[in-house]
Each structure stands twice: as structure tokens, then as C-alpha cells.
Design a protein around this motif. Structure first.
Motif, PDB file in Angstrom:
ATOM      1  N   MET A 186     -42.199  89.672 -51.744  1.00 10.49           N
ATOM      2  CA  MET A 186     -43.554  89.188 -51.218  1.00 10.49           C
ATOM      3  C   MET A 186     -44.562  89.247 -52.364  1.00 10.49           C
ATOM      4  SD  MET A 186     -45.603  91.466 -48.211  1.00 10.49           S
ATOM      5  CE  MET A 186     -46.191  92.959 -49.165  1.00 10.49           C
ATOM      6  N   PHE A 187     -44.845  90.203 -53.293  1.00 12.09           N
ATOM      7  CA  PHE A 187     -45.806  89.828 -54.351  1.00 12.09           C
ATOM      8  C   PHE A 187     -45.667  88.783 -55.181  1.00 12.09           C
ATOM      9  CE2 PHE A 187     -47.339  93.745 -52.505  1.00 12.09           C
ATOM     10  CZ  PHE A 187     -48.445  94.179 -53.149  1.00 12.09           C
ATOM     11  N   LEU A 188     -44.256  88.526 -55.583  1.00  9.91           N
ATOM     12  CA  LEU A 188     -44.129  87.610 -56.405  1.00  9.91           C
ATOM     13  C   LEU A 188     -44.434  86.128 -55.759  1.00  9.91           C
ATOM     14  CD1 LEU A 188     -40.713  88.422 -57.963  1.00  9.91           C
ATOM     15  CD2 LEU A 188     -42.902  88.273 -59.259  1.00  9.91           C
ATOM     16  N   ASN A 189     -43.984  86.215 -54.299  1.00  9.80           N
ATOM     17  CA  ASN A 189     -44.555  84.617 -53.777  1.00  9.80           C
ATOM     18  C   ASN A 189     -45.894  84.593 -53.376  1.00  9.80           C
ATOM     19  OD1 ASN A 189     -41.757  83.904 -53.380  1.00  9.80           O
ATOM     20  ND2 ASN A 189     -41.700  84.919 -51.309  1.00  9.80           N
ATOM     21  N   ASP A 190     -46.680  85.640 -53.533  1.00  9.59           N
ATOM     22  CA  ASP A 190     -48.004  85.669 -53.260  1.00  9.59           C
ATOM     23  C   ASP A 190     -48.887  85.473 -54.332  1.00  9.59           C
ATOM     24  OD1 ASP A 190     -47.422  85.638 -50.436  1.00  9.59           O
ATOM     25  OD2 ASP A 190     -48.187  87.751 -50.047  1.00  9.59           O
ATOM     26  N   TYR A 191     -48.547  85.825 -55.584  1.00  4.90           N
ATOM     27  CA  TYR A 191     -49.192  85.938 -56.722  1.00  4.90           C
ATOM     28  C   TYR A 191     -48.882  84.964 -57.828  1.00  4.90           C
ATOM     29  CZ  TYR A 191     -51.495  90.262 -55.004  1.00  4.90           C
ATOM     30  OH  TYR A 191     -52.320  91.213 -54.231  1.00  4.90           O
ATOM     31  N   ASP A 192     -49.861  84.332 -58.466  1.00  2.00           N
ATOM     32  CA  ASP A 192     -49.442  83.367 -59.505  1.00  2.00           C
ATOM     33  C   ASP A 192     -48.687  84.380 -60.562  1.00  2.00           C
ATOM     34  OD1 ASP A 192     -50.440  81.367 -57.809  1.00  2.00           O
ATOM     35  OD2 ASP A 192     -52.560  81.377 -58.778  1.00  2.00           O
ATOM     36  N   LYS A 193     -49.353  85.291 -61.067  1.00  2.00           N
ATOM     37  CA  LYS A 193     -48.838  86.117 -62.108  1.00  2.00           C
ATOM     38  C   LYS A 193     -47.942  87.069 -61.627  1.00  2.00           C
ATOM     39  CE  LYS A 193     -51.767  85.532 -66.308  1.00  2.00           C
ATOM     40  NZ  LYS A 193     -52.534  86.262 -67.256  1.00  2.00           N
ATOM     41  N   VAL A 194     -47.082  87.689 -62.129  1.00  2.50           N
ATOM     42  CA  VAL A 194     -46.384  88.844 -61.723  1.00  2.50           C
ATOM     43  C   VAL A 194     -47.190  90.079 -61.799  1.00  2.50           C
ATOM     44  CG1 VAL A 194     -44.296  90.212 -62.222  1.00  2.50           C
ATOM     45  CG2 VAL A 194     -44.190  87.885 -62.693  1.00  2.50           C
ATOM     46  N   PRO A 195     -47.585  90.769 -60.641  1.00  2.00           N
ATOM     47  CA  PRO A 195     -48.469  92.106 -60.424  1.00  2.00           C
ATOM     48  C   PRO A 195     -47.728  93.276 -60.839  1.00  2.00           C
ATOM     49  CG  PRO A 195     -47.997  91.125 -58.411  1.00  2.00           C
ATOM     50  CD  PRO A 195     -47.218  90.141 -59.345  1.00  2.00           C
ATOM     51  N   LEU A 196     -47.392  93.366 -62.024  1.00  2.00           N
ATOM     52  CA  LEU A 196     -46.535  94.302 -62.640  1.00  2.00           C
ATOM     53  C   LEU A 196     -47.008  95.907 -62.103  1.00  2.00           C
ATOM     54  CD1 LEU A 196     -44.719  93.443 -65.744  1.00  2.00           C
ATOM     55  CD2 LEU A 196     -43.501  94.189 -63.718  1.00  2.00           C
ATOM     56  N   ASP A 197     -48.580  96.140 -62.346  1.00  2.00           N
ATOM     57  CA  ASP A 197     -49.127  97.285 -62.061  1.00  2.00           C
ATOM     58  C   ASP A 197     -49.065  97.775 -60.642  1.00  2.00           C
ATOM     59  OD1 ASP A 197     -49.654  97.525 -64.725  1.00  2.00           O
ATOM     60  OD2 ASP A 197     -51.761  96.620 -64.741  1.00  2.00           O
ATOM     61  N   ALA A 198     -49.127  96.597 -59.836  1.00  2.00           N
ATOM     62  CA  ALA A 198     -49.082  96.986 -58.167  1.00  2.00           C
ATOM     63  C   ALA A 198     -47.678  97.094 -57.937  1.00  2.00           C
ATOM     64  CB  ALA A 198     -49.526  95.724 -57.621  1.00  2.00           C
ATOM     65  N   LEU A 199     -46.911  96.559 -58.551  1.00  2.00           N
ATOM     66  CA  LEU A 199     -45.524  96.980 -58.098  1.00  2.00           C
ATOM     67  C   LEU A 199     -44.967  98.322 -58.763  1.00  2.00           C
ATOM     68  CD1 LEU A 199     -43.899  93.348 -58.871  1.00  2.00           C
ATOM     69  CD2 LEU A 199     -43.818  94.450 -56.699  1.00  2.00           C
ATOM     70  N   THR A 200     -45.501  98.610 -59.866  1.00  2.00           N
ATOM     71  CA  THR A 200     -45.075  99.714 -60.239  1.00  2.00           C
ATOM     72  C   THR A 200     -45.651 101.029 -59.541  1.00  2.00           C
ATOM     73  OG1 THR A 200     -45.108  98.870 -62.667  1.00  2.00           O
ATOM     74  CG2 THR A 200     -45.367 101.516 -62.476  1.00  2.00           C
ATOM     75  N   TYR A 201     -46.901 100.829 -58.844  1.00  2.00           N
ATOM     76  CA  TYR A 201     -47.574 101.705 -58.109  1.00  2.00           C
ATOM     77  C   TYR A 201     -46.992 102.013 -56.915  1.00  2.00           C
ATOM     78  CZ  TYR A 201     -51.017 104.553 -55.886  1.00  2.00           C
ATOM     79  OH  TYR A 201     -51.583 105.663 -54.887  1.00  2.00           O
ATOM     80  N   LEU A 202     -46.703 100.740 -56.192  1.00  2.00           N
ATOM     81  CA  LEU A 202     -45.799 100.763 -55.036  1.00  2.00           C
ATOM     82  C   LEU A 202     -44.502 101.393 -55.175  1.00  2.00           C
ATOM     83  CD1 LEU A 202     -46.961  97.416 -53.257  1.00  2.00           C
ATOM     84  CD2 LEU A 202     -47.490  99.700 -52.343  1.00  2.00           C
ATOM     85  N   THR A 203     -43.770 101.106 -56.077  1.00  2.00           N
ATOM     86  CA  THR A 203     -42.475 101.611 -56.131  1.00  2.00           C
ATOM     87  C   THR A 203     -42.333 102.814 -56.659  1.00  2.00           C
ATOM     88  OG1 THR A 203     -41.621  99.318 -56.285  1.00  2.00           O
ATOM     89  CG2 THR A 203     -39.960 101.306 -57.290  1.00  2.00           C
ATOM     90  N   GLY A 204     -43.115 103.182 -57.737  1.00  2.00           N
ATOM     91  CA  GLY A 204     -42.764 104.483 -58.381  1.00  2.00           C
ATOM     92  C   GLY A 204     -43.685 105.638 -57.700  1.00  2.00           C
ATOM     93  N   GLU A 205     -44.896 105.194 -57.116  1.00  5.40           N
ATOM     94  CA  GLU A 205     -45.657 106.293 -56.599  1.00  5.40           C
ATOM     95  C   GLU A 205     -45.755 106.472 -55.355  1.00  5.40           C
ATOM     96  OE1 GLU A 205     -47.875 108.543 -58.265  1.00  5.40           O
ATOM     97  OE2 GLU A 205     -47.543 107.542 -60.313  1.00  5.40           O
ATOM     98  N   CYS A 206     -45.347 105.421 -54.577  1.00 10.83           N
ATOM     99  CA  CYS A 206     -45.391 105.492 -52.984  1.00 10.83           C
ATOM    100  C   CYS A 206     -43.909 105.493 -52.495  1.00 10.83           C
ATOM    101  CB  CYS A 206     -45.906 104.148 -52.282  1.00 10.83           C
ATOM    102  SG  CYS A 206     -47.564 103.963 -53.005  1.00 10.83           S
ATOM    103  N   ASN A 207     -43.176 104.442 -52.580  1.00  6.33           N
ATOM    104  CA  ASN A 207     -41.763 104.415 -52.028  1.00  6.33           C
ATOM    105  C   ASN A 207     -40.778 105.636 -52.592  1.00  6.33           C
ATOM    106  OD1 ASN A 207     -42.920 102.113 -51.027  1.00  6.33           O
ATOM    107  ND2 ASN A 207     -41.648 100.536 -52.275  1.00  6.33           N
ATOM    108  N   TYR A 208     -40.695 105.707 -53.971  1.00  7.37           N
ATOM    109  CA  TYR A 208     -39.814 106.679 -54.410  1.00  7.37           C
ATOM    110  C   TYR A 208     -40.688 107.885 -54.790  1.00  7.37           C
ATOM    111  CZ  TYR A 208     -35.970 103.278 -54.905  1.00  7.37           C
ATOM    112  OH  TYR A 208     -34.900 102.526 -54.662  1.00  7.37           O
ATOM    113  N   GLY A 209     -41.775 107.614 -55.190  1.00  8.41           N
ATOM    114  CA  GLY A 209     -42.599 108.896 -55.577  1.00  8.41           C
ATOM    115  C   GLY A 209     -42.930 109.548 -54.449  1.00  8.41           C
ATOM    116  N   GLY A 210     -43.031 108.906 -53.193  1.00  9.98           N
ATOM    117  CA  GLY A 210     -43.639 109.838 -52.237  1.00  9.98           C
ATOM    118  C   GLY A 210     -42.592 110.936 -51.943  1.00  9.98           C
ATOM    119  N   ARG A 211     -41.563 110.943 -52.039  1.00  4.41           N
ATOM    120  CA  ARG A 211     -40.304 111.885 -52.134  1.00  4.41           C
ATOM    121  C   ARG A 211     -40.704 113.047 -53.135  1.00  4.41           C
ATOM    122  NH1 ARG A 211     -36.777 110.316 -48.710  1.00  4.41           N
ATOM    123  NH2 ARG A 211     -36.514 108.144 -47.984  1.00  4.41           N
ATOM    124  N   VAL A 212     -41.137 112.823 -54.384  1.00  4.34           N
ATOM    125  CA  VAL A 212     -41.068 113.485 -55.433  1.00  4.34           C
ATOM    126  C   VAL A 212     -42.251 114.695 -55.326  1.00  4.34           C
ATOM    127  CG1 VAL A 212     -41.354 113.727 -58.118  1.00  4.34           C
ATOM    128  CG2 VAL A 212     -40.211 111.996 -56.843  1.00  4.34           C
TER     129      VAL A 212
END
Length: 891
Positions: free
Chosen positions: A486-512
Motif C-alpha cells: 500500500m505504501f509503495l503504491n501510494d508514495y513516489d519515494k519509498v517511505p522506509l522510515d514509516a515502514l520501519t516504524y509500522l513493522t518494527g514498532e507496531c506490527n512486530y514490536g507491539g508484542r515485545v
């Protein structure tokens, strides 16, 4: 019947003789009765002889099958003992007998008795193995095979010595070792202690002396990559049995006990018993019926729902014919109505997460026993499916009568990657090709799947991998994959910071929940969510260059690349040192032996001593070594509460805690002696102390009042005495130049005392201060005290070593899992004045488990502090290595 007729004839003859008048020879009726009785009695005697002969033949035939009965009883008790490992491992005698009857029918017949017995035993044993295996977790399948093979070898053939078996599981129990370690540079003290103790076993007479005289030959075994395949130095290779060789390996190379166990099973029972059958839902369904539930025993990362729904559709039970509900508060009555409806309609019901509805489980037991078993109401098509994590509250009757299954996620990096690519949504061509930046998408997608596999597989390395083994699962990956597209389709540049936050802090990090684990998670994710993965085709995930994101290609090209990866990855794939494999294998060995120990009854100590004699001896030995309680009044007079010296308060608080501990130890051991001699009642607490001492473990009664420790009993007592001696020297000679950090009961109070002294000396608020860390050249002693702060010693490094020449963190040496740190100067200073340096923030833990309970400070109860250690590598390198300081080792 024959005997009864004979008795009647006797009675008739006696009656004739008694009633006959005058000369009996003139009485025709009497003569007739007597002659007919004689004839009848002859016939009956002949019949009786035939019957007796038949009875003897039946007895002989039945006795011929006695080995089968003996064999089967071994199997049954091996199965019934499994419930001590996991509460869900419950099996009924009725279930066992039904399986047995099936084997009588299905095994190969033979007119030769020995051959028939062999066929029956082999068929039944494997049938039991297959049926039990599908309800065991992966970790317990080898354990079960080993229990079967040892049980049969022991009971049927008498090929296992009880003392040796006990030693293999516990390593023996003793406090002192009077013999010094002959090779401390390569042989651990724990190994040497076990070598000395095993020399008391009959088969090992002279083993210790031989070991001391032939260190070179034994070092060859120690250094070998596969010591389980090497020949032992003469005469031991020919002298020792298979199991006795396993004892030798337990002493010298405990990490290789599991391969020896596998070899033992294959030799005695065959290859099939180390290759558990793969999970097959249709086979479990075929064994089920409408009056017994099918139970999925869940494990972290496993979710059988998707497979179950698909299976229901195949069986024509999809859509409205399948009802599912996740149990929890207030869901019980709804579930009950669902079952009642399904019973009458002949449909399926799935009750998920039964362990979350403990208060409703008695009602579930009633339903399983009364409602679904009613043949008049229950349609044969009806099935009740249950899913639950292991719980002691789960109804035993449902477990014993139901069909139990485990379906764990695939083990291994390759299998995990494959599963991610073969499952929805990645396997859907529309989704895989549905991104407007295909190059970035495919590379980042592969990186994300690799990350998912890696965080799950690191759990196998115990505390080196994660402090707490988190239950990352498919849903974490699914949501992250969808967000990535979804983020790759919606943004011109790859939003690595947003993806890192969502994946590392929310989706996986939410369990930690652990702060150090959160740091590790973001360090691992940084390998995959980085610009290089999309820009540089030569970018590699690990130094070997074996793992990387393949160049942009078709879906099949990625699956082919995954299939070509090795089945057994090297620890470097996870960012760990090669020694991590040894740690992992040692943990597997310990888990196997501890699991088996749970299934064993309390046994006599062997060597001519009863269990009671051994415990009395051990108790007296410990009591003779434990010093009297510290005299707090004297200490408080000598070290009063002073504003400028907080260490006095620290000392008194430590003495209070240690007094409490040694009082519990002393009292329980005195009570054990009395109870063993029959002077007081053996309470359940004392029985636990007795049982724990028998297997060389710290009793729960002591652990409740003790500092954290994973040591066996002998090492624990030695460690406790060393701590008491450290405090006594402090009392007698004043505060030491170098404090033994590991010797404190509550380390945090010592740290606070050290920083408080500085704050009061310079009148600085304590919350403006922090420690700086300077590793000294000296190993244990210092000529004097520092002007400010404290010198500490006694820390061990796990996952790295301290390079004494360069004064930096360095990679561990092969096979050396821990390194001692020299004296460290903890120097307090203002946070604002502490300069940033190239260091690794190394967490220090009380024990190697690293895991603790979250305390009110927000830290784990096992966590002490983080020390800054100089390094020439990036911090992430050591974070992923799992490097930590430990106050004490496990032996």
C-alpha cells in the motif's frame, strides 16, 4: 460341570448304600444304580481328562503371549507418565485397549508363536508411536521415542542399569570435589565434577584416573566436531555400552547428547522412531467419531484455523454448516447453544482458545460426557473441534477420549521462508504483481519475509536469540506485507522510515515487552529495510554472502531461490557467532533430560545407599558448612547509618536478606532429617525439598527466599558460601577495594549506594548522575580504592570476549562460550559531562536466562544495568550477536 456330575454320582451311591435294607447283592435297584454310576463316572473322568488337557494347552498358549503383555505394560506406563511434562498429554486405558485390538487384527499373522509375538509387538509399538506423536509438541517427540526405547530395554531385556540411567539424567549429586581439575584451560569445572562423580558407577571404575593420565586423547574427543562418532580412548570404547558412552559425552560434550540419543533409538527400535509422521488432518478425522472431540493443542506461531476451514469445505461442511466461536468472557452460553444446534443438525462446531474460558471448562466437560455422547440426539456427521494452549484446567476426560493434534509452524529458516511465499497473500499472482514499483516491492518483500523467518528462528537459541520468546505469527507478516504494498503504491519515494516504524514498532514490536528485545528487533529490521537492498544487487544479509534478496524476477524465481537454500543454516544467518550452535544444542540436551526427569519416579540412590541415606548425608554435609546467622546488632554498631557512607546501609540490608535465606535452608534441612527418621510428619513442602535434592536441584522453598540462580544444588551451595564469606570479610576488614558485584543479593541497592555517596559528597542531585565505565588491566584485585565510585569484579561476557591487549570487545574464541571481564571502575559523573564514545551498551543480567518479570521501575527483575564497553564494530553488530554480561553462570 464334569466335577459337579461326579459329585452328584458320589452322593447318589452314598444314598443307595445308606437306604439299602439287608444284603445289598439281592437289591437289584441298588445294583443297577451302582453299575450305571460306574459307567457314567468313567465317561465323566475321560471328559475331565480331555478338559484338563485343553485347559493346560490354553494356559501354555496364554503364557506364550506373556511377553506381549509385559511389552504393552511398558508402553502404557511410558504414555501415562507424559502428563507430567504437559497437562494436555492425557491418554485413557480404553483408548489404549482399542488401539491394541486394532493391532491384533491388522498385524501380520503367523503360525510360529515367536514370529507372531514379534509382529504384534512391532505393529502395536509403531501404532502407539504414530498416534501419540501427532498430539506431542516437536520438542517432546524425540523424548517419547527415547522413553519407549529405554523402557523396553529396561523392563523387557534388563539392559539398562538404574544408577547409570539416573546419572545420565542428573549428572549425579554431590557438594564437594576433592580432586583438582587437571586441565582447566579447556575442561570446564562442571565437566570435571561429573567425571569424578561418574567414576563411582560400577562400569566406570578407574575412569577418572584414566582421564587424568590421558588428557591428550580425551582432548581429541572434546575438540572433535562430531565427538559422538569418535572412538573413545582404549579400553573404554570396547568396555562401555551405548548408554554408558552417552554418559561420557554428557560429561565432556553435553551439546552432542541428542545425536547419541537418536542413534540409540535407531539401533534399538529403527529409523522410523526418529522420523515422526507428518501432520495429516484427514487421518485424525478418520480416527474421530461424533461422540469425542477433536482437540488442537496450540503452540506459539501456530494457527490451525485456515487449514481447518479449508478441510471442512473439502468434506462438504463449509459455509453455514461450520460454526466457529472464540471463547472468552460471556461466550460459554453462546457456544453451548451452537453445540446443541449442531448436534441435532449434524454440522461442525469449532471452539477456539478454550484456555481463555477456564471457568466454563467444567460445563464443556459435561457437554463432552453427556450431550454429544447421546446416540439418539447426536447425528453421526457432527464433530466438535476445540483449540487450546496447554492448560492444567482443561478437562482430563475430554483429553483422554478425544483425538489430540499439534500442528506447529515449520522449523528452520528455509521452511519458514517457503511457507511465507506459498501462503496467501504472497502466493496470489494478482497481489504479487500488484505493485507499481516492482523492483523495490519484490526486494523489500523478500527482505520482510526473511526478517519474519529470522525473528521466529532466533527463539531456538534461547536467551541469545530473545530474552523472552515472543509469539510472532502469520498475521504479523500478513499485515506488514499489505502495508508495504500500500505504501509503495501510494508514495513516489519509498517511505522506509514509516515502514520501519509500522513493522518494527507496531506490527512486530507491539508484542515485545523487553526494552533490550525492542532494540534487537529494530537492529534486525535495519538489515532488510534499508536503501541498499533496493539499490545494490550485491547487498548481502550475512557475511557468507549466501543470503540476499534475488534480483527482480517472477514469483517462481523467488520460490526456486528459497528451495536452493541449505536446510540447516549456519548461525551467521541469524547474526550470531558459531558458538551459538553449541549453546543451542546444550539447551536442547538439558530440555530433553529435564523432560525425562519429570516422568521418572523417585528412586533409590544406588551404590548400596537408599534415597533416605543419601539425603541424610547431603543434609548433614550442607548443615555443617552453613555458618550461623550474622549478628545484625554488632554489625549495626560497627557500621552505623551515616550520611556520607551509604554502603553501611547496603551491607546491613544484604545481611538481613541472607539471614532470611540461610534460616530457611537450615530449618528445612533439620526438618528433613527429623522427617526421614520419622520424628515429624513429611509435609508436601519437605517432600519437595527431598525430591529436589535427589535430582540435584534447588528446592522451591529455598528459591522463594533466594537470589535468582540456575545452578544445580552443589554449585548453588558453593556459590552461597562464597557470598557469605564475601560479606564476612567486609564485616571483619571493612569495605573491600573491589566489590564482588555478583555476590550481592539485591545488586540494585549497591549501585544506588555507590551513586548516592558521590551525590552527597559533591552535593549534586542524584537524578543528574550516571556511571561511566572503565575496564581495568587487573583481573581481580586493585591496590586501593578509587577516589570516586567503586571497583567491581565477577562479570562474565556471553556472545563475545574482552580483548585484553586492545581493550575492546572482540569475537568469541571457538567453543569458549563465556569470558570473564577484568575489574571495572564504575565512576559516577554528571550526565551532561559524559562524552559519547564508540561503545556497546552491554546489558548485565543476574542469570543466563535473562528473562525476568517487569518490575515497578519498568525494568526486568533479572536486569541489573547496562555498561558501556569500547568497540571498533557498530553497536548493532553486538546487539544482533546477543552479547550480554552475566553475574553468574549455570554451573
Amino acid at each position: 460341570e464334569n466335577k459337579k456330575q461326579l459329585k452328584e454320582i458320589e452322593d447318589k451311591i452314598l444314598e443307595v448304600l445308606a437306604t439299602s435294607q439287608g444284603n445289598i447283592l439281592e437289591d437289584e435297584t441298588a445294583i443297577e444304580i451302582l453299575s450305571s454310576s460306574k459307567k457314567l463316572s468313567q465317561e465323566i473322568s475321560e471328559k475331565q481328562e480331555v478338559a484338563s488337557r485343553t485347559e493346560r494347552e490354553i494356559d501354555d498358549t496364554r503364557n506364550g503371549y506373556k511377553p506381549v503383555a509385559k511389552h504393552s505394560s511398558v508402553l502404557f506406563f511410558a504414555i501415562s507418565d507424559l502428563a507430567n511434562i504437559e497437562p494436555m498429554y492425557q491418554y485413557s486405558l480404553t483408548w489404549f485397549i482399542n488401539l491394541y485390538l486394532q493391532s491384533i487384527t491388522n498385524s501380520d499373522p503367523s503360525p510360529v508363536l515367536e514370529e507372531r509375538i514379534s509382529n504384534l509387538n512391532n505393529h502395536f509399538t509403531y501404532s502407539i508411536y504414530q498416534n501419540v506423536c501427532r498430539s506431542l509438541f516437536e520438542k517432546d517427540k524425540l523424548l517419547f521415542s527415547f522413553l519407549l526405547s529405554i523402557g523396553l530395554a529396561r523392563m523387557v531385556e534388563g539392559a539398562v542399569d538404574d544408577d547409570e540411567w539416573r546419572f545420565l539424567l542428573t549428572g549425579g549429586v554431590a557438594l564437594d570435589n576433592p580432586y583438582p581439575n587437571p586441565a582447566p584451560d579447556w575442561l570446564k569445572d562442571k565437566s570435571w565434577n561429573e567425571i569424578v562423580r561418574c567414576s563411582d558407577l560400577t562400569a566406570f571404575q578407574g575412569f577418572m584416573q584414566h582421564f587424568r593420565s590421558n588428557l591428550g586423547a580425551w582432548k581429541g574427543i572434546y575438540d572433535s566436531n562430531s565427538p559422538h562418532e569418535e572412538e573413545l580412548p582404549a579400553p573404554w570404547n570396547s568396555k562401555l555400552s551405548f548408554l554408558e558412552k552417552a554418559i561420557v559425552l554428557r560429561c565432556i560434550r553435553p551439546d552432542k547428547v541428542v545425536p547419541v540419543v537418536q542413534k540409540f533409538i535407531v539401533t534399538r527400535m529403527g529409523q522410523a522412531y526418529v522420523e515422526p509422521p507428518t501432520f495429516d488432518l484427514s487421518l485424525s478425522y478418520a480416527d474421530s467419531s461424533h461422540f469425542s472431540p477433536l482437540i488442537f493443542v496450540l503452540s506459539p506461531g501456530a494457527d490451525p484455523m485456515a487449514g481447518l476451514v479449508k478441510f471442512a469445505e473439502e468434506k462438504g461442511m463449509g459455509g453455514s454448516r461450520l460454526q466457529t466461536i472464540s471463547l472468552g468472557q460471556g461466550q460459554g452460553p453462546i457456544a453451548e447453544k451452537m453445540i446443541e444446534k449442531a448436534v441435532s443438525e449434524g454440522t461442525w462446531v469449532i471452539l477456539q482458545n478454550c484456555h481463555l474460558a477456564i471457568s466454563w471448562l467444567p460445563e464443556l466437560e459435561r457437554i463432552c460426557e453427556e450431550v454429544i455422547t447421546d446416540p439418539e440426539k447426536t447425528k453421526p456427521e457432527f464433530r466438535l473441534w476445540l483449540t487450546s494452549y496447554p492448560s492444567p484446567a482443561f478437562p482430563v476426560s475430554a483429553l483422554q477420549n478425544g483425538v489430540k493434534m499439534t500442528n506447529e509452524p515449520p522449523k528452520g529458516l528455509k521452511a519458514n521462508l517457503l511457507r511465507s511465499y506459498l501462503n496467501d497473500p504472497i502466493s496470489d499472482p494478482e497481489f504479487f504483481n500488484g505493485c507499481n514499483k516492482p523492483k523495490h516491492w519484490q526486494k523489500l518483500l523478500f527482505g520482510l519475509c526473511f526478517f519474519h523467518a529470522l525473528v521466529q528462528e532466533r527463539r531456538n537459541f534461547g536467551p541469545l536469540g530473545w530474552n523472552i520468546p515472543y509469539e510472532f505469527n502469520e498475521s504479523d507478516l500478513r499485515i506488514s506485507v499489505k502495508q508495504l504494498q500500500m505504501f509503495l503504491n501510494d508514495y513516489d519515494k519509498v517511505p522506509l522510515d514509516a515502514l520501519t516504524y509500522l513493522t518494527g514498532e507496531c506490527n512486530y514490536g507491539g508484542r515485545v515487552t523487553d526494552e533490550r528485545d525492542r532494540r534487537l528487533l529494530t537492529s534486525i529490521l535495519a538489515i532488510f529495510y534499508c536503501p541498499q537492498i533496493t539499490q545494490d544487487d550485491k547487498y548481502r544479509f550475512s557475511p557468507s554472502g549466501l543470503y540476499y534478496a534475488p534480483t527482480q524476477g517472477s514469483y517462481d524465481s523467488y520460490v526456486e531461490y528459497i528451495r536452493a537454500l541449505p536446510w540447516t543454516p549456519h548461525p551467521e544467518a541469524f547474526g550470531l557467532h558459531e558458538n551459538a550452535d553449541i549453546t543451542k544444542e546444550q539447551q536442547e540436551t538439558q530440555q530433553l533430560l529435564d523432560g525425562i526427569l519429570l516422568t521418572q519416579p523417585r528412586q533409590a540412590a544406588g551404590g548400596g545407599k537408599s534415597a533416605e541415606d543419601l539425603i541424610l548425608e547431603l543434609a548433614s554435609d550442607i548443615l555443617s558448612k552453613i555458618p550461623p546467622n550474622f549478628n545484625l546488632e554488632q554489625v549495626q554498631t560497627k557500621y552505623p547509618v551515616r550520611y556520607e557512607e551509604s554502603m553501611n546501609t547496603v551491607l546491613v540490608q544484604e545481611l538481613i536478606r541472607f539471614n532470611r535465606l540461610i534460616t530457611v535452608i537450615r530449618t528445612s534441612l533439620q526438618d528433613i532429617r527429623k522427617a526421614t527418621n520419622g520424628l515429624v510428619v513429611m509435609s508436601s513442602e519437605l517432600e519437595d525439598v527431598f525430591d529436589s535434592m535427589m535430582v540435584g536441584k534447588i528446592p522451591a522453598m529455598w528459591a522463594a527466599k533466594s537470589y535468582p540462580s540456575l545452578k544445580p544444588l552443589g554449585s548453588y551451595i558453593a556459590d552461597l558460601l562464597a557470598r557469605l564469606q564475601f560479606l564476612q570479610q567486609w564485616i571483619d576488614g571493612g569495605p573491600p577495594h573491589v566489590f564482588w558485584l555478583s555476590g550481592f543479593y539485591f545488586t540494585h541497592s549497591f549501585m544506588t549506594g555507590a551513586i548516592q555517596n558521590y551525590a552527597r559528597k559533591y552535593q549534586i542531585p542524584i537524578d543528574h548522575l550516571a556511571f561511566e565505565f572503565f575496564v581495568q588491566k587487573e583481573e581481580k584485585k586493585m591496590p586501593g580504592k578509587p577516589t570516586d565510585g567503586v571497583y567491581v569484579r565477577g562479570l562474565f561476557l556471553e556472545g563475545a570476549r574482552w580483548d585484553r591487549q586492545k581493550g575492546l570487545l572482540a569475537e568469541s574464541l571457538p567453543k569458549i562460550l563465556y569470558d570473564t571481564l577484568p575489574v571495572i571502575w564504575l565512576k559516577p559523573g554528571k550526565i551532561s559531562e559524559i562524552t559519547e564514545k564508540a561503545t556497546y551498551e552491554c546489558p548485565v543480567y543476574k542469570t543466563s536466562a535473562r528473562r525476568g518479570v517487569l518490575s515497578t521501575t519498568g525494568h526486568s527483575t533479572n536486569y541489573v544495568l547496562s555498561i558501556q564497553l569500547p568497540t571498533d564494530q557498530p553497536q548493532d553488530h553486538w546487539v544482533i550477536r546477543g552479547v550480554a554480561g552475566l553475574c553468574q553462570l549455570n554451573d
